[in-house]
Write an enzyme that holds these catalytic residues in place. Sequence first.
Site, PDB file in Angstrom:
ATOM      1  N   LYS B  88       0.855  -1.199   0.000  1.00 38.32           N
ATOM      2  CA  LYS B  88       0.000   0.000   0.000  1.00 38.32           C
ATOM      3  C   LYS B  88       0.882   1.238   0.000  1.00 38.32           C
ATOM      4  CE  LYS B  88      -3.853   1.919   2.736  1.00 38.32           C
ATOM      5  NZ  LYS B  88      -4.721   1.680   3.912  1.00 38.32           N
ATOM      6  N   SER B 158      -9.315   1.612   2.607  1.00 42.03           N
ATOM      7  CA  SER B 158      -8.354   2.429   1.893  1.00 42.03           C
ATOM      8  C   SER B 158      -7.226   1.608   1.271  1.00 42.03           C
ATOM      9  CB  SER B 158      -7.774   3.476   2.842  1.00 42.03           C
ATOM     10  OG  SER B 158      -7.075   2.831   3.898  1.00 42.03           O
ATOM     11  N   SER B 182     -10.244  -0.907   6.532  1.00 41.68           N
ATOM     12  CA  SER B 182      -9.479  -0.777   5.291  1.00 41.68           C
ATOM     13  C   SER B 182      -8.764  -2.027   4.813  1.00 41.68           C
ATOM     14  CB  SER B 182      -8.462   0.365   5.429  1.00 41.68           C
ATOM     15  OG  SER B 182      -9.126   1.599   5.464  1.00 41.68           O
TER      16      SER B 182
END
Lengths: 446, 446
Positions: B88, B158, B182
């Site tokens: 990420k 996210s 997330s």
Amino acid sequence: MAQMTGTFTFSRPLHELTASEVGPLLRQGRLSVEEYACALIARVEDREPHIRAWAFFDPNSILASARKLDGLPPNQRGPLHGLAVGLKDIIDTEDMPTEHNCPIYRDKVPASDAPLVTMLRSAGALIFGKTSTTQLGCSSHGPPTNNPHNDQRTPGGSSTGSAAAVADMHVPLAIGAQTAGSVIRPASYCGVVGLKPTWNAVSREGVRIYSITLDTVGFFARSVDDIALLADIYGLHDDTQPPCGELGLSTARFALVRSPVWHLAEPATVAALEAASAALEAAGAHIELLEVSELDPVPQWHTTVMTAEARTSLLADYGAHQHNLDDFVRSQCQAGQHISRSAYLAAYDGIAAARPTIDALLEKYTAIITPSSTGEAPLLDGMRSTGSPAFNAIWSALRVPVVNLPGLTGPNGMPVGISLVAPRYHDQHLLKVARSVACVLKPRRG
Amino acid sequence: MAQMTGTFTFSRPLHELTASEVGPLLRQGRLSVEEYACALIARVEDREPHIRAWAFFDPNSILASARKLDGLPPNQRGPLHGLAVGLKDIIDTEDMPTEHNCPIYRDKVPASDAPLVTMLRSAGALIFGKTSTTQLGCSSHGPPTNNPHNDQRTPGGSSTGSAAAVADMHVPLAIGAQTAGSVIRPASYCGVVGLKPTWNAVSREGVRIYSITLDTVGFFARSVDDIALLADIYGLHDDTQPPCGELGLSTARFALVRSPVWHLAEPATVAALEAASAALEAAGAHIELLEVSELDPVPQWHTTVMTAEARTSLLADYGAHQHNLDDFVRSQCQAGQHISRSAYLAAYDGIAAARPTIDALLEKYTAIITPSSTGEAPLLDGMRSTGSPAFNAIWSALRVPVVNLPGLTGPNGMPVGISLVAPRYHDQHLLKVARSVACVLKPRRG
């Protein structure tokens, strides 16, 4: 010792001025930032060979930044315009290396400033350099920094250089971080004001992690007013704004909390606490001795949490670069592996449950008074040990704000601070109390 | 679709293999890392125009790393030798930019890897690139990534690209982070396995802070065995090592916890939970419906803590670069300013007190079953909203490990996951349970 500048004559050398004293001159342009920076650089160049407070110090880049600040029109000058700030070398800076006193990070320059640095720069501060630290901010073996009051003694740690640089008047302000006692203890040993604010009131992004639930950013300065400047730019605020005007000590009610580690207090600390109490009582304050049995398990819980969480923080470097870690750091990681998950959770949950209880207790008092250190700064040993954080670790665990106030000295002529403590998020209240208390301790300084 | 390689013939295309399937071939040298990397790069180049899972993807640097790994003698090959991992883009990498999907950090390359990346590299992983994220990992407005199962729907957030890249078989493994939902939510929407381990079991150093007491590093893969590979290299361990061998479901006892946000469950989620329960019961497991009134205040406490702590994390960028933040991030920072310190502390202390209570409750069961999302991945709207984290936020607050298991589908043919939850630091136990539960869900896939 009057000093001439292009525009102004000062009764004291510029390096001796606090941030609150020199700030208005800089903002009003009565003193240029460059001129001020030159005076501080001269001070560092004079003193640094004895003190060794700096991990990174580059006069050229300081002067370049100073000239840039001088170019700002008055209406763009921030509340810290031109004020020199030292940063513990575990705090990311995009224009200086951040080395954590560890060979793994030698010469590494972070891509971005830590948010706490962004906020300093936004406020117009002059980032002066990186101050020395124990390895990764978690070793108890000190960097080569000496205590400005006596070069045979430790300045404390792990925010070693931040405390020493402020005490030796290289800079008026510095930032450090505390997990056990890394702000309040060096502040006590070096005779400066230190604030460990409420946990996470200031962002710790870009500050090396030791123990994620304990690490707290903190401030060093030579006056409570200077600490308040930092508290304001970081947006520290209480739910209730403390009323304007000075806090009268005659209506104040303090609790003296010796804490469960009182048996570690040396005569210097016993005497300091007695002297502070006497001074406060002479100023009309009410002081009572308070036994808090809820604090009894906190020291052990703190050690368990810190050590277990250190394992998480150190595991990657331990695995990949073990030979580059000092003995203490290695032993911390190993010790963390031997703490069971249930022991960690019991300690963590125990502390978490104690926090609201202690807050409620503290709320009954103007503030509590408690030791900042076991005594005067110890003599340097072969490991350059940074002293005991026993009196600080309790409050780190409880996440309450703590101010160290200097003013008292021990039998060896070294500073011995006292701590004032308030409930979580009563930082501005605590600073207000600290201002008044600092006044009554002042006559005893030196 | 057999595929020839220099040394070996595979019955399936290389990109379809899980890490546990391809890992032994790489370690034994029956497949070179370069050859494997080429196959994955080809997959990304084919699919990325539709999926847009990557914030940074550079085939040349991947191939250079792959050749380096191929040069390692067999006895120096780590447990993840050659396995491709997506990160990420809020996780620091010293050889790739870390941009947080935010113009403030465009092209910024951190000086050091986050410790979690160091550990991946130490284990021999091939860092494949940076996966897309919502801004600073805290916005609910998605990046331009599409759900691999339907490009009109969100992959969730996210950790958007991490879930999508694994689901679309660009990489077998990816790392993300969860503050509310997330990791588990995008895993549910994309039909992959997700693990949110116990809070701070994996170091979050070098991972952008949103809410310091909630943010948790998490993993994505296409099998529980693959997740276990990551759990092992990160040293996740329980106090009691789960016994060897498969967990028999006939003696297992599950609690079905609908949680206080059950009213948000859409028919797809209601049906998924019923189907999972039926499958477990058919396998001989005991399932009981459990009402946990202690969870009732947790959703609101979570929101209060997350929002108040976001203020601390975002304040510097909000002050210095507000115009570069998206509407959601700005609104988070503003909302945080309106939460009183006492409301924050009440929420924080409330959650802290609930954690040991809930742990004790969970310990009575093999695991609990609870929804992973309100339903199937929503259709993309103008803001590319990433869906509701309501069913995940509770467990994030409680810091317990959660696994999302795929296998069930909703009325639109989209994946709907279910969550298994265990007490804190029962991560290995949870993975063992998840392996058995995954087997009974598998027949219903597709």
